[in-house]
Each structure stands twice: as structure tokens, then as C-alpha cells.
Scaffold this motif. Sequence first.
Motif, PDB file in Angstrom:
ATOM      1  N   ALA A 124     -35.223 -49.601   1.269  1.00 46.19           N
ATOM      2  CA  ALA A 124     -36.562 -49.380   1.842  1.00 46.19           C
ATOM      3  C   ALA A 124     -37.055 -47.963   1.517  1.00 46.19           C
ATOM      4  CB  ALA A 124     -36.546 -49.612   3.346  1.00 46.19           C
ATOM      5  N   LEU A 125     -36.161 -46.980   1.575  1.00 49.07           N
ATOM      6  CA  LEU A 125     -36.559 -45.609   1.235  1.00 49.07           C
ATOM      7  C   LEU A 125     -36.869 -45.475  -0.252  1.00 49.07           C
ATOM      8  CD1 LEU A 125     -34.086 -43.516   3.422  1.00 49.07           C
ATOM      9  CD2 LEU A 125     -36.524 -43.907   3.819  1.00 49.07           C
ATOM     10  N   MET A 126     -36.105 -46.163  -1.088  1.00 53.95           N
ATOM     11  CA  MET A 126     -36.395 -46.151  -2.536  1.00 53.95           C
ATOM     12  C   MET A 126     -37.763 -46.750  -2.804  1.00 53.95           C
ATOM     13  SD  MET A 126     -32.811 -47.244  -4.284  1.00 53.95           S
ATOM     14  CE  MET A 126     -31.285 -46.719  -3.554  1.00 53.95           C
ATOM     15  N   GLU A 127     -38.074 -47.837  -2.092  1.00 51.91           N
ATOM     16  CA  GLU A 127     -39.395 -48.457  -2.241  1.00 51.91           C
ATOM     17  C   GLU A 127     -40.488 -47.499  -1.774  1.00 51.91           C
ATOM     18  OE1 GLU A 127     -39.132 -52.169  -0.109  1.00 51.91           O
ATOM     19  OE2 GLU A 127     -37.913 -53.088  -1.698  1.00 51.91           O
ATOM     20  N   ARG A 128     -40.251 -46.789  -0.673  1.00 49.54           N
ATOM     21  CA  ARG A 128     -41.235 -45.824  -0.165  1.00 49.54           C
ATOM     22  C   ARG A 128     -41.462 -44.702  -1.165  1.00 49.54           C
ATOM     23  NH1 ARG A 128     -45.730 -44.629   1.644  1.00 49.54           N
ATOM     24  NH2 ARG A 128     -45.894 -42.763   2.902  1.00 49.54           N
ATOM     25  N   LEU A 129     -40.383 -44.207  -1.768  1.00 50.07           N
ATOM     26  CA  LEU A 129     -40.509 -43.172  -2.786  1.00 50.07           C
ATOM     27  C   LEU A 129     -41.329 -43.692  -3.971  1.00 50.07           C
ATOM     28  CD1 LEU A 129     -39.650 -40.244  -3.316  1.00 50.07           C
ATOM     29  CD2 LEU A 129     -37.594 -41.129  -4.424  1.00 50.07           C
ATOM     30  N   GLY A 130     -41.105 -44.950  -4.352  1.00 51.11           N
ATOM     31  CA  GLY A 130     -41.892 -45.567  -5.417  1.00 51.11           C
ATOM     32  C   GLY A 130     -43.360 -45.712  -5.039  1.00 51.11           C
ATOM     33  N   GLN A 131     -43.630 -46.078  -3.792  1.00 49.43           N
ATOM     34  CA  GLN A 131     -45.013 -46.200  -3.319  1.00 49.43           C
ATOM     35  C   GLN A 131     -45.727 -44.846  -3.350  1.00 49.43           C
ATOM     36  OE1 GLN A 131     -44.237 -47.822   0.552  1.00 49.43           O
ATOM     37  NE2 GLN A 131     -44.039 -49.921  -0.191  1.00 49.43           N
ATOM     38  N   LEU A 132     -45.021 -43.806  -2.963  1.00 47.96           N
ATOM     39  CA  LEU A 132     -45.618 -42.468  -3.006  1.00 47.96           C
ATOM     40  C   LEU A 132     -45.904 -42.046  -4.442  1.00 47.96           C
ATOM     41  CD1 LEU A 132     -43.527 -40.782  -0.198  1.00 47.96           C
ATOM     42  CD2 LEU A 132     -46.016 -41.116  -0.186  1.00 47.96           C
ATOM     43  N   ASP A 133     -45.052 -42.439  -5.370  1.00 43.48           N
ATOM     44  CA  ASP A 133     -45.277 -42.146  -6.782  1.00 43.48           C
ATOM     45  C   ASP A 133     -46.550 -42.837  -7.275  1.00 43.48           C
ATOM     46  OD1 ASP A 133     -44.418 -41.064  -9.388  1.00 43.48           O
ATOM     47  OD2 ASP A 133     -44.113 -43.174  -9.908  1.00 43.48           O
ATOM     48  N   VAL A 134     -46.706 -44.099  -6.921  1.00 42.04           N
ATOM     49  CA  VAL A 134     -47.899 -44.860  -7.306  1.00 42.04           C
ATOM     50  C   VAL A 134     -49.145 -44.224  -6.682  1.00 42.04           C
ATOM     51  CG1 VAL A 134     -49.077 -47.087  -7.031  1.00 42.04           C
ATOM     52  CG2 VAL A 134     -46.675 -47.018  -7.728  1.00 42.04           C
ATOM     53  N   ARG A 135     -49.057 -43.866  -5.412  1.00 39.23           N
ATOM     54  CA  ARG A 135     -50.197 -43.228  -4.728  1.00 39.23           C
ATOM     55  C   ARG A 135     -50.566 -41.912  -5.396  1.00 39.23           C
ATOM     56  NH1 ARG A 135     -53.461 -41.591  -0.952  1.00 39.23           N
ATOM     57  NH2 ARG A 135     -53.109 -39.768   0.353  1.00 39.23           N
ATOM     58  N   ALA A 136     -49.566 -41.090  -5.677  1.00 36.76           N
ATOM     59  CA  ALA A 136     -49.827 -39.795  -6.308  1.00 36.76           C
ATOM     60  C   ALA A 136     -50.551 -39.976  -7.640  1.00 36.76           C
ATOM     61  CB  ALA A 136     -48.525 -39.023  -6.503  1.00 36.76           C
ATOM     62  N   GLU A 137     -50.058 -40.879  -8.442  1.00 33.53           N
ATOM     63  CA  GLU A 137     -50.697 -41.112  -9.743  1.00 33.53           C
ATOM     64  C   GLU A 137     -52.101 -41.680  -9.586  1.00 33.53           C
ATOM     65  OE1 GLU A 137     -48.106 -43.155 -12.461  1.00 33.53           O
ATOM     66  OE2 GLU A 137     -46.457 -41.771 -12.016  1.00 33.53           O
ATOM     67  N   ALA A 138     -52.303 -42.558  -8.618  1.00 33.29           N
ATOM     68  CA  ALA A 138     -53.613 -43.187  -8.409  1.00 33.29           C
ATOM     69  C   ALA A 138     -54.679 -42.174  -7.997  1.00 33.29           C
ATOM     70  CB  ALA A 138     -53.503 -44.291  -7.360  1.00 33.29           C
ATOM     71  N   ILE A 139     -54.297 -41.161  -7.241  1.00 33.88           N
ATOM     72  CA  ILE A 139     -55.298 -40.189  -6.787  1.00 33.88           C
ATOM     73  C   ILE A 139     -55.374 -38.966  -7.693  1.00 33.88           C
ATOM     74  CG2 ILE A 139     -55.255 -40.939  -4.392  1.00 33.88           C
ATOM     75  CD1 ILE A 139     -53.451 -38.612  -3.725  1.00 33.88           C
ATOM     76  N   GLY A 140     -54.582 -38.963  -8.755  1.00 34.53           N
ATOM     77  CA  GLY A 140     -54.714 -37.900  -9.739  1.00 34.53           C
ATOM     78  C   GLY A 140     -53.798 -36.704  -9.570  1.00 34.53           C
ATOM     79  N   VAL A 141     -52.717 -36.852  -8.803  1.00 34.47           N
ATOM     80  CA  VAL A 141     -51.744 -35.760  -8.704  1.00 34.47           C
ATOM     81  C   VAL A 141     -51.072 -35.612 -10.061  1.00 34.47           C
ATOM     82  CG1 VAL A 141     -49.585 -35.001  -7.641  1.00 34.47           C
ATOM     83  CG2 VAL A 141     -51.369 -36.053  -6.231  1.00 34.47           C
ATOM     84  N   GLU A 142     -51.149 -34.419 -10.617  1.00 38.74           N
ATOM     85  CA  GLU A 142     -50.531 -34.156 -11.916  1.00 38.74           C
ATOM     86  C   GLU A 142     -49.454 -33.088 -11.842  1.00 38.74           C
ATOM     87  OE1 GLU A 142     -53.773 -33.224 -14.515  1.00 38.74           O
ATOM     88  OE2 GLU A 142     -54.469 -35.294 -14.565  1.00 38.74           O
ATOM     89  N   VAL A 143     -49.555 -32.215 -10.855  1.00 38.71           N
ATOM     90  CA  VAL A 143     -48.572 -31.151 -10.661  1.00 38.71           C
ATOM     91  C   VAL A 143     -48.275 -31.046  -9.167  1.00 38.71           C
ATOM     92  CG1 VAL A 143     -49.361 -29.821 -12.666  1.00 38.71           C
ATOM     93  CG2 VAL A 143     -50.304 -29.325 -10.414  1.00 38.71           C
TER      94      VAL A 143
END
Length: 186
Positions: A135-154
Amino acid sequence: MEVFFDFACPYCYLAWSFLGRLGMLEGDLKWSPWMIRPDVPQGGLRRRWPLLDELRRLGSDAEVPFAELEIIPNTRRALLAYLWADQRGLSREALKATFLGFFAQGRDIGDPRELCALYAEGGLPDPSQAFEDVALMERLGQLDVRAEAIGVEVVPSFVEGDRVVLSWRTSFVMKDLAEFMRGRGI
């Protein structure tokens, strides 16, 4: 405000340290992990960090310590442990133990034994169950998707809603961050 960070990012450590010195770690800041170097092998990369003198200069006005860093760690376990601690209301303590353990003490936060020792020294429970928690691995993956979707680059990147409002520049000093946060009412 949400702050995307990684424990292997010296600028995240500087931002966390600066905010602490300014008394701004409490309140409405949510720290969201984002693994910036998933390509680093599980055992890390053994080499001296470049630009240590520059990092020390940037942190000097806030007396931010930097050890002689000899490893670039794989931060997956450290980020999972952070999410686990966050679920238990221990996010501030986990940030402190992990950031200081790595950057101030030079300890290998990619090594599960070392990470568990840092948590114990910081008065935190053993996070080892987090290392294989699906579940934590999935959450980390969800945060990665969210970061990329909103334009986090650094990292660190400061986000309000779904908009990046500040991305760290390597020339930032504590005064710059203080002005930004005060301008946001934090």
C-alpha cells in the motif's frame, strides 16, 4: 501548501532547515515524497558529493551542517519509511531523523539497518515493515504520478492546489524562502 521532496536532495534539506530556523515547519505544510533518482541502485553510488563547498556556503547563514557525503543513496526505503511514519503522526520526527542522519552525519539512508537505527535514535518506532508494504509503494507511485501531472520537475517544489508556485533555485538563501513563505501567509 504541499512540498515535494526527496531525502537525497540537498536543496530539500536546505529548505527544511531554513523553514525550521524561521519557525515555519509547523502548520499547513505537507511534505510529499518524490523519488528524484529511481535509477540509483539499491546499494547506492559510492562517491564524494560534488559541490559540497557550495552547499555549505548556501547553508551558512542558517548554520546548516553538511557531512563529508560519500554516497548517493537509493531513497526508496527512506521515502516508504517516511510515509509509514506520516500515517502515525510522526512525519516531523521522520523528516528530522532522516535529513540530519544523511546530510549532517553522512549516514547511508538507503541501508535498511542504518535507517532503522536513525529512527530508533530519533525516538521513532522501527519502520522496517514499511520497506515491503504494498500500500505504501502504491502511495509513493501515486505521488509520483501527481507530481508529474502538476509539473513538478525539481525538488523541493512548493505546490498550492494543483499548481507549482515555487521550484527551488540553486542560488536560494534563507531570506528568499522567508520572503516567499511570508508572502503566502505561512
